[in-house]
Design a protein around this motif. Structure first.
Motif, PDB file in Angstrom:
ATOM      1  N   VAL A  41       0.655  -2.168  -7.032  1.00  0.00           N
ATOM      2  CA  VAL A  41       0.968  -3.507  -6.530  1.00  0.00           C
ATOM      3  C   VAL A  41      -0.626  -4.361  -6.428  1.00  0.00           C
ATOM      4  N   ARG A  42      -0.455  -5.313  -6.994  1.00  0.00           N
ATOM      5  CA  ARG A  42      -1.446  -6.423  -6.787  1.00  0.00           C
ATOM      6  C   ARG A  42      -1.254  -7.320  -5.944  1.00  0.00           C
ATOM      7  N   ARG A  43      -1.839  -7.592  -4.722  1.00  0.00           N
ATOM      8  CA  ARG A  43      -0.946  -8.436  -3.802  1.00  0.00           C
ATOM      9  C   ARG A  43      -1.967  -9.702  -3.526  1.00  0.00           C
ATOM     10  N   SER A  44      -1.557 -11.012  -3.477  1.00  0.00           N
ATOM     11  CA  SER A  44      -2.125 -12.144  -3.245  1.00  0.00           C
ATOM     12  C   SER A  44      -1.553 -13.034  -2.046  1.00  0.00           C
ATOM     13  N   ILE A  45      -2.079 -13.064  -0.689  1.00  0.00           N
ATOM     14  CA  ILE A  45      -1.467 -13.640   0.128  1.00  0.00           C
ATOM     15  C   ILE A  45      -2.347 -14.841   0.759  1.00  0.00           C
ATOM     16  N   ALA A  46      -1.897 -15.930   0.608  1.00  0.00           N
ATOM     17  CA  ALA A  46      -2.842 -17.162   0.969  1.00  0.00           C
ATOM     18  C   ALA A  46      -2.991 -17.148   2.466  1.00  0.00           C
ATOM     19  N   THR A  86       0.991  -1.241   0.164  1.00  0.00           N
ATOM     20  CA  THR A  86      -0.106   0.248  -0.009  1.00  0.00           C
ATOM     21  C   THR A  86       0.823   1.228   0.046  1.00  0.00           C
ATOM     22  N   GLY A  87       1.773   1.388   0.790  1.00  0.00           N
ATOM     23  CA  GLY A  87       2.912   2.298   1.027  1.00  0.00           C
ATOM     24  C   GLY A  87       3.577   2.703  -0.354  1.00  0.00           C
ATOM     25  N   PHE A  88       3.909   1.614  -0.951  1.00  0.00           N
ATOM     26  CA  PHE A  88       4.735   1.615  -2.425  1.00  0.00           C
ATOM     27  C   PHE A  88       3.740   2.151  -3.362  1.00  0.00           C
ATOM     28  N   SER A  89       2.618   1.793  -3.323  1.00  0.00           N
ATOM     29  CA  SER A  89       1.706   2.196  -4.420  1.00  0.00           C
ATOM     30  C   SER A  89       1.352   3.760  -4.198  1.00  0.00           C
ATOM     31  N   ALA A  90       1.046   4.279  -2.779  1.00  0.00           N
ATOM     32  CA  ALA A  90       0.881   5.505  -2.410  1.00  0.00           C
ATOM     33  C   ALA A  90       2.021   6.344  -2.752  1.00  0.00           C
ATOM     34  N   ARG A 123      11.161   0.351 -13.853  1.00  0.00           N
ATOM     35  CA  ARG A 123      10.010   1.408 -14.327  1.00  0.00           C
ATOM     36  C   ARG A 123       9.014   0.615 -14.550  1.00  0.00           C
ATOM     37  N   ALA A 124       8.592  -0.189 -13.832  1.00  0.00           N
ATOM     38  CA  ALA A 124       7.363  -0.992 -14.091  1.00  0.00           C
ATOM     39  C   ALA A 124       6.175  -0.089 -13.517  1.00  0.00           C
ATOM     40  N   THR A 125       4.987  -0.438 -14.205  1.00  0.00           N
ATOM     41  CA  THR A 125       3.801  -0.026 -13.886  1.00  0.00           C
ATOM     42  C   THR A 125       2.847  -0.810 -13.097  1.00  0.00           C
ATOM     43  N   SER A 126       3.044  -1.812 -13.294  1.00  0.00           N
ATOM     44  CA  SER A 126       2.151  -3.138 -12.537  1.00  0.00           C
ATOM     45  C   SER A 126       3.177  -4.283 -11.779  1.00  0.00           C
ATOM     46  N   VAL A 127       2.945  -4.475 -10.563  1.00  0.00           N
ATOM     47  CA  VAL A 127       3.806  -5.468  -9.773  1.00  0.00           C
ATOM     48  C   VAL A 127       2.719  -6.307  -9.082  1.00  0.00           C
ATOM     49  N   GLU A 128       2.916  -7.805  -9.361  1.00  0.00           N
ATOM     50  CA  GLU A 128       2.136  -8.584  -8.247  1.00  0.00           C
ATOM     51  C   GLU A 128       3.064  -9.334  -7.399  1.00  0.00           C
ATOM     52  N   LEU A 129       2.243  -9.216  -6.190  1.00  0.00           N
ATOM     53  CA  LEU A 129       3.528  -9.877  -4.982  1.00  0.00           C
ATOM     54  C   LEU A 129       2.318 -10.886  -4.590  1.00  0.00           C
ATOM     55  N   ASP A 179       6.871 -28.020   1.799  1.00  0.00           N
ATOM     56  CA  ASP A 179       7.400 -27.558   3.227  1.00  0.00           C
ATOM     57  C   ASP A 179       8.295 -26.396   2.981  1.00  0.00           C
ATOM     58  N   ARG A 180       7.664 -25.525   2.149  1.00  0.00           N
ATOM     59  CA  ARG A 180       8.566 -24.183   1.892  1.00  0.00           C
ATOM     60  C   ARG A 180       7.322 -23.053   1.605  1.00  0.00           C
ATOM     61  N   VAL A 181       7.645 -21.940   2.258  1.00  0.00           N
ATOM     62  CA  VAL A 181       6.814 -20.695   1.961  1.00  0.00           C
ATOM     63  C   VAL A 181       7.389 -20.037   0.880  1.00  0.00           C
ATOM     64  N   VAL A 182       6.658 -19.409  -0.244  1.00  0.00           N
ATOM     65  CA  VAL A 182       7.292 -18.854  -1.351  1.00  0.00           C
ATOM     66  C   VAL A 182       6.648 -17.490  -1.548  1.00  0.00           C
ATOM     67  N   LEU A 183       7.404 -16.571  -1.680  1.00  0.00           N
ATOM     68  CA  LEU A 183       7.221 -15.436  -2.206  1.00  0.00           C
ATOM     69  C   LEU A 183       7.765 -14.911  -3.617  1.00  0.00           C
ATOM     70  N   GLY A 184       6.673 -14.567  -4.102  1.00  0.00           N
ATOM     71  CA  GLY A 184       6.697 -14.021  -5.602  1.00  0.00           C
ATOM     72  C   GLY A 184       6.734 -12.511  -5.898  1.00  0.00           C
ATOM     73  N   VAL A 185       7.569 -11.908  -6.465  1.00  0.00           N
ATOM     74  CA  VAL A 185       7.198 -10.497  -6.831  1.00  0.00           C
ATOM     75  C   VAL A 185       7.828 -10.342  -8.560  1.00  0.00           C
ATOM     76  N   GLU A 186       6.617 -10.000  -9.435  1.00  0.00           N
ATOM     77  CA  GLU A 186       6.683 -10.140 -10.764  1.00  0.00           C
ATOM     78  C   GLU A 186       6.218  -8.719 -11.140  1.00  0.00           C
ATOM     79  N   ASP A 187       7.085  -8.146 -12.033  1.00  0.00           N
ATOM     80  CA  ASP A 187       6.733  -6.819 -12.541  1.00  0.00           C
ATOM     81  C   ASP A 187       6.525  -6.884 -14.085  1.00  0.00           C
ATOM     82  N   ASP A 188       6.230  -5.722 -14.846  1.00  0.00           N
ATOM     83  CA  ASP A 188       6.043  -5.741 -16.318  1.00  0.00           C
ATOM     84  C   ASP A 188       6.958  -4.720 -16.693  1.00  0.00           C
ATOM     85  N   GLY A 189       8.183  -4.773 -16.075  1.00  0.00           N
ATOM     86  CA  GLY A 189       9.033  -3.540 -16.483  1.00  0.00           C
ATOM     87  C   GLY A 189      10.095  -3.862 -17.579  1.00  0.00           C
ATOM     88  N   ARG A 190      11.245  -3.080 -17.659  1.00  0.00           N
ATOM     89  CA  ARG A 190      11.981  -3.379 -18.762  1.00  0.00           C
ATOM     90  C   ARG A 190      12.653  -4.877 -18.846  1.00  0.00           C
TER      91      ARG A 190
END
Length: 320
Positions: free
Chosen positions: A215-220, A205-209, A250-256, A263-274
């Protein structure tokens, strides 16, 4: 008691001596002779004998010296930032002992580097905590006093100065907000108070503000509890990935995303930048790899120019 093995130097000498002895015995007991003017048949016999001796010598030496060549090649390309690079063992003799010693050395180096990284990161977090506390307690309080003083001055100031004082108050208020934001980035209090889920939500939220990408976030739901050090690593990697997406890609959209896979927790951050440039290995990428390795995690960066970047961090879940 440790078994004493034959040094490699003497083993090579013994192999060559055995081959030459075999050739000498063959000349002694086989009716082979060479005329003053060698015949074609004699030259053929000598050539065949020399060939057999060379092939036999090469085969005997290969078992001892081939592991050494493998170690030399591996030493030229080994990278401690990519743990787990080991040579297959199982062979005996000096070469096999060399491979085993090389693998043991890598084990020690990776263990020492991991411990060193963990201590360095702990010291870095402590320094961040100290700076954030000073910013909040010292600079923040001083700016608050300045705001209160400006308000009192504004109430007693002539009408022609009220607007100018209001601009000064707004500048001071913006500076106070920036100080608080930097303090939160240095030491995320929400991570300690409310956990990783809320901390990542507040980060997005702070990053977008503040002018970053959307940033679109999806936390299970129902994710297992992670150790504090692991939660901090996940948060810092997400923070660095979002910063890189806005500052470099210089991305305009990021998915977190944050989810559990096995047996692992996985963090993913994907952007549409260069996209990720070839051979990218800046300080930010190295820092993320070091943080991941300090808690037994694995960091993967994928992407290509013009097609965005994907950061994937997987950390182990401790058994309860």
């Amino acid at each position: 008691m440790r078994t004493q093995t034959v040094p490699l130097y003497w083993k090579v000498c013994l192999i060559n001596g055995a081959v030459f002895l075999a050739g000498t015995v063959a000349l002694l007991f086989f009716p082979v002779s060479v005329s003053r003017r060698p015949l074609v048949s004699e030259a053929v016999v000598l050539t065949l004998g020399l060939t057999v001796m060379l092939v036999l010598n090469a085969l005997l030496l290969r078992a001892s010296l081939a592991p050494i060549d493998r170690v030399v090649r591996q030493m030229a390309k080994v990278d401690l930032l990519e743990p787990g690079q080991r040579l297959p063992g199982g062979a005996g003799g000096p070469g096999g002992h060399l491979v085993a010693s090389f693998n043991a050395m890598l084990d020690r180096l990776e263990s020492e580097r991991s411990s060193s990284d963990a201590r360095a990161l702990a010291a870095e977090e402590e320094e961040r905590h100290r700076i954030a506390r000073e910013l909040h307690d010292e600079v923040g309080q001083q700016l608050t006093v300045v705001l209160l003083g400006l308000k009192q001055v504004q109430q007693r100031a002539p009408a022609e100065l009220v607007d100018e004082l209001e601009l000064v108050r707004e500048s001071a208020r913006a500076g106070l907000d920036d100080v608080r934001r930097v303090a939160r980035e240095l030491r995320p209090g929400v991570l300690d108070d409310l956990g990783l889920h809320s901390a990542l939500a507040a980060l997005a939220t702070g990053f977008s503000a503040h002018g970053g990408a959307t940033v679109r976030r999806s936390i299970a739901p129902g994710l297992p509890a992670l150790p504090p050090a692991t939660e901090l690593v996940v948060y810092r990697v997400a923070q660095e990935a979002l910063t890189n997406a806005a500052r470099h890609a210089r991305a305009t959209s990021v998915e977190l995303t944050l989810q559990r896979l096995g047996d692992r927790v996985v963090l993913g951050v994907e952007d549409d930048g260069r996209g990720l440039p070839a051979g990218a290995s800046g300080a930010g990428v190295r820092g993320m790899r070091e943080r991941a390795r300090s808690v037994g995690g694995v960091l993967e960066l994928t992407g290509s120019p013009g097609k965005g970047t994907r950061v994937r961090l997987s950390v182990p879940v401790e058994a309860t």
